[in-house]
Design an enzyme around this catalytic site. Structure first.
Site, PDB file in Angstrom:
ATOM      1  N   HIS A 181       0.842  -1.204   0.000  1.00 14.90           N
ATOM      2  CA  HIS A 181       0.000   0.000   0.000  1.00 14.90           C
ATOM      3  C   HIS A 181       0.881   1.260   0.000  1.00 14.90           C
ATOM      4  O   HIS A 181       0.620   2.210  -0.726  1.00 14.90           O
ATOM      5  CB  HIS A 181      -0.860   0.062   1.270  1.00 14.90           C
ATOM      6  CG  HIS A 181      -1.875  -1.032   1.419  1.00 14.90           C
ATOM      7  ND1 HIS A 181      -1.974  -1.808   2.548  1.00 14.90           N
ATOM      8  CD2 HIS A 181      -2.867  -1.457   0.578  1.00 14.90           C
ATOM      9  CE1 HIS A 181      -2.979  -2.657   2.408  1.00 14.90           C
ATOM     10  NE2 HIS A 181      -3.534  -2.482   1.231  1.00 14.90           N
ATOM     11  N   LYS A 203     -16.753  -7.277   6.790  1.00 14.93           N
ATOM     12  CA  LYS A 203     -15.500  -7.941   6.389  1.00 14.93           C
ATOM     13  C   LYS A 203     -14.791  -8.552   7.587  1.00 14.93           C
ATOM     14  O   LYS A 203     -13.760  -9.180   7.426  1.00 14.93           O
ATOM     15  CB  LYS A 203     -14.579  -6.940   5.683  1.00 14.93           C
ATOM     16  CG  LYS A 203     -14.902  -6.752   4.224  1.00 14.93           C
ATOM     17  CD  LYS A 203     -13.700  -6.173   3.494  1.00 14.93           C
ATOM     18  CE  LYS A 203     -13.920  -6.134   1.986  1.00 14.93           C
ATOM     19  NZ  LYS A 203     -12.798  -5.524   1.284  1.00 14.93           N
ATOM     20  N   SER A 239      -2.815  -7.796   2.648  1.00 13.99           N
ATOM     21  CA  SER A 239      -3.114  -7.780   4.087  1.00 13.99           C
ATOM     22  C   SER A 239      -3.534  -9.178   4.546  1.00 13.99           C
ATOM     23  O   SER A 239      -3.195  -9.616   5.639  1.00 13.99           O
ATOM     24  CB  SER A 239      -4.244  -6.791   4.376  1.00 13.99           C
ATOM     25  OG  SER A 239      -3.866  -5.507   3.994  1.00 13.99           O
ATOM     26  N   ARG A 260      -2.302  -6.097  -8.377  1.00 12.85           N
ATOM     27  CA  ARG A 260      -1.179  -7.030  -8.204  1.00 12.85           C
ATOM     28  C   ARG A 260      -1.151  -8.113  -9.259  1.00 12.85           C
ATOM     29  O   ARG A 260      -0.109  -8.467  -9.757  1.00 12.85           O
ATOM     30  CB  ARG A 260      -1.257  -7.702  -6.823  1.00 12.85           C
ATOM     31  CG  ARG A 260      -0.766  -6.842  -5.710  1.00 12.85           C
ATOM     32  CD  ARG A 260      -1.341  -7.271  -4.421  1.00 12.85           C
ATOM     33  NE  ARG A 260      -2.788  -7.111  -4.453  1.00 12.85           N
ATOM     34  CZ  ARG A 260      -3.578  -7.289  -3.418  1.00 12.85           C
ATOM     35  NH1 ARG A 260      -3.085  -7.654  -2.280  1.00 12.85           N
ATOM     36  NH2 ARG A 260      -4.872  -7.107  -3.523  1.00 12.85           N
TER      37      ARG A 260
END
Ligand code: ADP
Length: 183
Positions: free
Chosen positions: A29, A53, A140, A102
């Site tokens: 990030h 989440k 993450s 990514r």
């Protein structure tokens, strides 16, 4: 007096908004933010409050970790938001949503989100920044998985995040022991 366009505020210049869960923030990030600062005058890191989440870190903890990292970078503003991103963006003077990519697997999700945001607010564009070779494997989610199992994540997340992960998972400091199959 010359009229300034949205996002070209006289005081703030060009502003991009980087939304995400940041649960927790990683160097992947941070790399996106630092590269964006070469294009934009300000980047707002906007932490999404989305309890569905089931984040590992509370929004306060996430805010604290991101703020601590960027404490000497006034060009980065750290905030949190609830609800629709387009509604939050409308309250700021950002001209663009910033996201990172990514792998091709990110593309589909990002493409749908960007298209949905575009349909909710036709003026709002999303700018994608390709990950750098050092962080293409960093997410993450994998950071949390590795840390939970006691693996080292140093160098992939800031030191403060390493410490917070250790506290969360209450990792004991154990000596390495080889498995003996004849036991
Ligand atoms: P979200 O839950 O909204 O996907 P994340 O915090 O996981 O939020 O990610 C925020 C944005 O940062 C996403 O666009 C994601 O693709 C991007 N991102 C995450 N890790 C990396 C990385 N290592 N390199 C480049 N972009 C990344």
């Amino acid at each position: 007096m010359a009229k300034t366009k949205k996002g070209e505020d006289k005081d703030m210049g060009k502003v991009a908004i980087y939304p995400g869960s940041f649960d927790p923030i990683t160097y992947g990030h941070i790399d996106v933010v630092e590269r964006a600062l070469e294009i934009f005058d300000k980047v707002i890191v906007a932490i999404a409050v989305n309890e569905e989440k089931r984040p590992l870190f509370s929004v306060e903890e996430r805010l604290h970790m991101v703020k601590a990292f960027f404490k000497d970078t006034p060009k980065v503003i750290v905030d949190s938001f609830k609800g629709l991103l387009v509604d939050y963006v409308a309250k700021t003077n950002a001209i663009v949503i910033l996201r990172g990519l990514r792998a091709t697997s990110d593309f589909e999700y990002e493409f749908h989100m960007a298209s949905m945001n575009r349909s909710l607010d036709t003026h709002l564009d999303t700018l994608f920044m390709m990950t750098s070779k050092d962080y293409f494997f960093v997410s993450s989610r994998t950071i949390k998985e590795v840390a939970r199992l006691g693996g080292g994540v140093e160098g992939l997340v800031p030191d403060l995040v390493v410490r917070r992960l250790k506290e969360k998972f209450k990792l004991p400091v154990t000596k390495k022991k080889h498995i003996r199959w004849d036991d």
